[in-house]
Scaffold this motif. Structure first.
Motif, PDB file in Angstrom:
ATOM      1  N   PHE A 126     -17.493  42.328 -46.395  1.00 15.73           N
ATOM      2  CA  PHE A 126     -18.626  41.473 -46.777  1.00 15.73           C
ATOM      3  C   PHE A 126     -19.731  41.499 -45.722  1.00 15.73           C
ATOM      4  CE2 PHE A 126     -20.660  37.224 -46.675  1.00 15.73           C
ATOM      5  CZ  PHE A 126     -21.333  37.299 -47.890  1.00 15.73           C
ATOM      6  N   ILE A 127     -19.346  41.455 -44.437  1.00 13.51           N
ATOM      7  CA  ILE A 127     -20.364  41.378 -43.382  1.00 13.51           C
ATOM      8  C   ILE A 127     -20.827  42.756 -42.908  1.00 13.51           C
ATOM      9  CG2 ILE A 127     -19.436  39.186 -42.581  1.00 13.51           C
ATOM     10  CD1 ILE A 127     -18.179  40.638 -40.235  1.00 13.51           C
TER      11      ILE A 127
ATOM     12  N   THR B  62     -25.681  50.158 -37.063  1.00 13.16           N
ATOM     13  CA  THR B  62     -24.683  51.152 -36.668  1.00 13.16           C
ATOM     14  C   THR B  62     -24.056  50.802 -35.325  1.00 13.16           C
ATOM     15  OG1 THR B  62     -25.929  52.881 -37.833  1.00 13.16           O
ATOM     16  CG2 THR B  62     -24.296  53.605 -36.204  1.00 13.16           C
ATOM     17  N   LYS B  63     -24.862  50.292 -34.417  1.00 12.30           N
ATOM     18  CA  LYS B  63     -24.364  49.904 -33.089  1.00 12.30           C
ATOM     19  C   LYS B  63     -23.405  48.727 -33.197  1.00 12.30           C
ATOM     20  CE  LYS B  63     -25.967  48.860 -28.409  1.00 12.30           C
ATOM     21  NZ  LYS B  63     -27.165  48.637 -27.562  1.00 12.30           N
ATOM     22  N   GLU B  64     -23.754  47.763 -34.027  1.00 17.37           N
ATOM     23  CA  GLU B  64     -22.889  46.590 -34.210  1.00 17.37           C
ATOM     24  C   GLU B  64     -21.576  46.974 -34.878  1.00 17.37           C
ATOM     25  OE1 GLU B  64     -26.300  43.091 -34.647  1.00 17.37           O
ATOM     26  OE2 GLU B  64     -25.623  44.215 -36.400  1.00 17.37           O
TER      27      GLU B  64
ATOM     28  N   ALA C  42     -17.386  46.595 -33.630  1.00 21.36           N
ATOM     29  CA  ALA C  42     -16.294  46.011 -34.422  1.00 21.36           C
ATOM     30  C   ALA C  42     -15.314  47.053 -34.939  1.00 21.36           C
ATOM     31  CB  ALA C  42     -16.883  45.231 -35.601  1.00 21.36           C
ATOM     32  N   LYS C  43     -15.337  48.238 -34.379  1.00 22.73           N
ATOM     33  CA  LYS C  43     -14.443  49.297 -34.819  1.00 22.73           C
ATOM     34  C   LYS C  43     -12.986  48.899 -34.596  1.00 22.73           C
ATOM     35  CE  LYS C  43     -13.682  54.288 -34.393  1.00 22.73           C
ATOM     36  NZ  LYS C  43     -14.097  55.530 -33.676  1.00 22.73           N
TER      37      LYS C  43
ATOM     38  N   GLU D 208      -5.518  34.914 -31.175  1.00 28.43           N
ATOM     39  CA  GLU D 208      -6.762  35.635 -31.442  1.00 28.43           C
ATOM     40  C   GLU D 208      -7.762  35.476 -30.298  1.00 28.43           C
ATOM     41  OE1 GLU D 208      -7.178  37.624 -33.830  1.00 28.43           O
ATOM     42  OE2 GLU D 208      -5.594  37.079 -35.238  1.00 28.43           O
ATOM     43  N   LEU D 209      -7.354  34.814 -29.217  1.00 30.99           N
ATOM     44  CA  LEU D 209      -8.251  34.568 -28.080  1.00 30.99           C
ATOM     45  C   LEU D 209      -8.902  35.842 -27.546  1.00 30.99           C
ATOM     46  CD1 LEU D 209      -9.474  32.658 -25.964  1.00 30.99           C
ATOM     47  CD2 LEU D 209      -7.383  32.955 -24.605  1.00 30.99           C
ATOM     48  N   PRO D 210      -8.170  36.934 -27.314  1.00 34.22           N
ATOM     49  CA  PRO D 210      -8.832  38.147 -26.821  1.00 34.22           C
ATOM     50  C   PRO D 210      -9.945  38.662 -27.726  1.00 34.22           C
ATOM     51  CG  PRO D 210      -6.461  38.328 -26.542  1.00 34.22           C
ATOM     52  CD  PRO D 210      -6.710  37.100 -27.378  1.00 34.22           C
ATOM     53  N   MET D 211      -9.748  38.575 -29.043  1.00 32.43           N
ATOM     54  CA  MET D 211     -10.786  39.025 -29.973  1.00 32.43           C
ATOM     55  C   MET D 211     -11.993  38.101 -29.921  1.00 32.43           C
ATOM     56  SD  MET D 211      -9.879  41.834 -31.293  1.00 32.43           S
ATOM     57  CE  MET D 211     -11.256  41.918 -32.429  1.00 32.43           C
ATOM     58  N   LEU D 212     -11.745  36.797 -29.781  1.00 34.49           N
ATOM     59  CA  LEU D 212     -12.841  35.844 -29.674  1.00 34.49           C
ATOM     60  C   LEU D 212     -13.655  36.111 -28.415  1.00 34.49           C
ATOM     61  CD1 LEU D 212     -14.275  33.282 -30.659  1.00 34.49           C
ATOM     62  CD2 LEU D 212     -12.602  31.939 -29.373  1.00 34.49           C
ATOM     63  N   VAL D 213     -12.956  36.354 -27.308  1.00 35.77           N
ATOM     64  CA  VAL D 213     -13.633  36.656 -26.047  1.00 35.77           C
ATOM     65  C   VAL D 213     -14.435  37.949 -26.177  1.00 35.77           C
ATOM     66  CG1 VAL D 213     -13.253  37.324 -23.638  1.00 35.77           C
ATOM     67  CG2 VAL D 213     -12.002  35.394 -24.609  1.00 35.77           C
ATOM     68  N   TYR D 214     -13.880  38.912 -26.876  1.00 36.42           N
ATOM     69  CA  TYR D 214     -14.556  40.198 -27.071  1.00 36.42           C
ATOM     70  C   TYR D 214     -15.936  40.005 -27.693  1.00 36.42           C
ATOM     71  CZ  TYR D 214     -15.540  44.812 -29.075  1.00 36.42           C
ATOM     72  OH  TYR D 214     -16.147  45.981 -29.435  1.00 36.42           O
ATOM     73  N   PHE D 215     -15.995  39.261 -28.786  1.00 38.40           N
ATOM     74  CA  PHE D 215     -17.264  39.080 -29.485  1.00 38.40           C
ATOM     75  C   PHE D 215     -18.209  38.139 -28.731  1.00 38.40           C
ATOM     76  CE2 PHE D 215     -14.627  40.573 -33.060  1.00 38.40           C
ATOM     77  CZ  PHE D 215     -15.450  41.581 -33.513  1.00 38.40           C
ATOM     78  N   LEU D 216     -17.663  37.125 -28.079  1.00 34.52           N
ATOM     79  CA  LEU D 216     -18.518  36.234 -27.289  1.00 34.52           C
ATOM     80  C   LEU D 216     -19.141  36.983 -26.114  1.00 34.52           C
ATOM     81  CD1 LEU D 216     -16.458  32.902 -27.177  1.00 34.52           C
ATOM     82  CD2 LEU D 216     -18.479  33.422 -28.540  1.00 34.52           C
TER      83      LEU D 216
END
Length: 276
Positions: free
Chosen positions: A125-126, A132-134, A138-139, A202-210
């Protein structure tokens, strides 16, 4: 790079608000259908769902209890941590209680099993709105989010749930009071604790995007490590109501490891950002 992003931008402009709503409805419908399919599968396999999984922590031969007993004999030379009695019995006090809980547990099972597909639908959806960079940021997001969630669920089920169930179920303010636990209370406790642990992981993934969007950094996390340790110690004490230090340490270690992994993730993100 601009040429790669241009078709995506034009596609987004061509989609109206109602087009987005219609697309979202499709993703939600497919996600709900996946939950229903897995839920129905779990519902018809009642023996595995309840006797093996849900009520597993109530059995004295549960794998976690056997592991603790072996560890106790190995380290202490006695059976101090061997579970000899659960200290409570399960009961149902409403006419439709067992049937209602059957449906509820089947839904939770469907939600857990369909989690990777739900994340996949969210990603679909998103994805069109990203450059392309974004997208490169999220790969592999579906894979890593799913893996962390399942690791957390397994950790909650095989460690937190049995330790908590045994302590709370056998705790008594007086020998004059016996513990008869309502099935609804037991199932709600185990399922909530297990799902919550899956989300905490899911903390590591949250930190990744933040870190990617600049709201968090490895330096800040390192600087506030001492405060994080205090918070983790408190969280370990809350999630493991057993008063013995060994149980709380076993809870503290993976939680703190997640924090350190998150620092490493943030550092890696900052390193990649500096190259671009």
């Amino acid at each position: 790079m601009a040429s790669d992003q241009q078709p995506e931008i034009q596609t987004e402009k061509e989609m109206s608000f109602f087009d987005h709503i219609d697309a979202l409805r499709g993703h939600l419908f497919r996600s709900a259908l996946a939950i229903v399919i897995f839920g129905v599968t779990a519902f018809v396999n009642k023996h595995i769902l309840f006797d093996v999984i849900i009520f597993g922590p109530t059995h004295l031969d549960f794998i976690t209890y056997r592991a603790f007993c072996k560890l106790s004999l190995l380290l202490a030379g006695n059976d101090q941590y061997c579970i000899k009695d659960m200290g409570f019995t399960l009961k149902n006090i409403t006419m439709s209680g067992q049937f209602t809980q059957h449906i509820f547990v089947a839904f939770i099972a469907g939600l857990v099993l369909a989690f990777p597909y739900i994340i996949f639908e969210v990603w679909r959806f998103i994805k069109p709105a990203l450059t392309t960079k974004e997208k490169s940021y999220a790969k592999g997001i579906v894979f890593f989010v799913s893996i962390l969630f399942f690791i957390g669920v397994l950790f909650g089920y095989f460690l937190l749930a049995p330790l908590s169930v045994n302590f709370l179920g056998s705790y008594r303010v007086s020998d004059a009071v016996s513990n008869e636990v309502n099935i609804e209370s037991y199932i709600s406790f185990v399922s909530t604790l297990t799902l919550a642990t899956g989300l905490v992981f899911e903390l590591p993934m949250l930190v990744y995007f933040l870190t990617k969007i600049g709201l968090l950094g490895s330096k800040w996390m390192k600087k506030n490590r001492k405060y994080a340790i205090i918070v983790i110690l408190l969280l370990a004490g809350i999630l493991t109501p057993s008063p013995d230090v060994a149980s709380q340490i076993m809870m503290f270690i993976p939680l703190y490891s997640l924090y350190e992994i998150s620092i490493f993730v943030a550092k890696s993100v900052e390193k990649n950002n500096s190259k671009t």
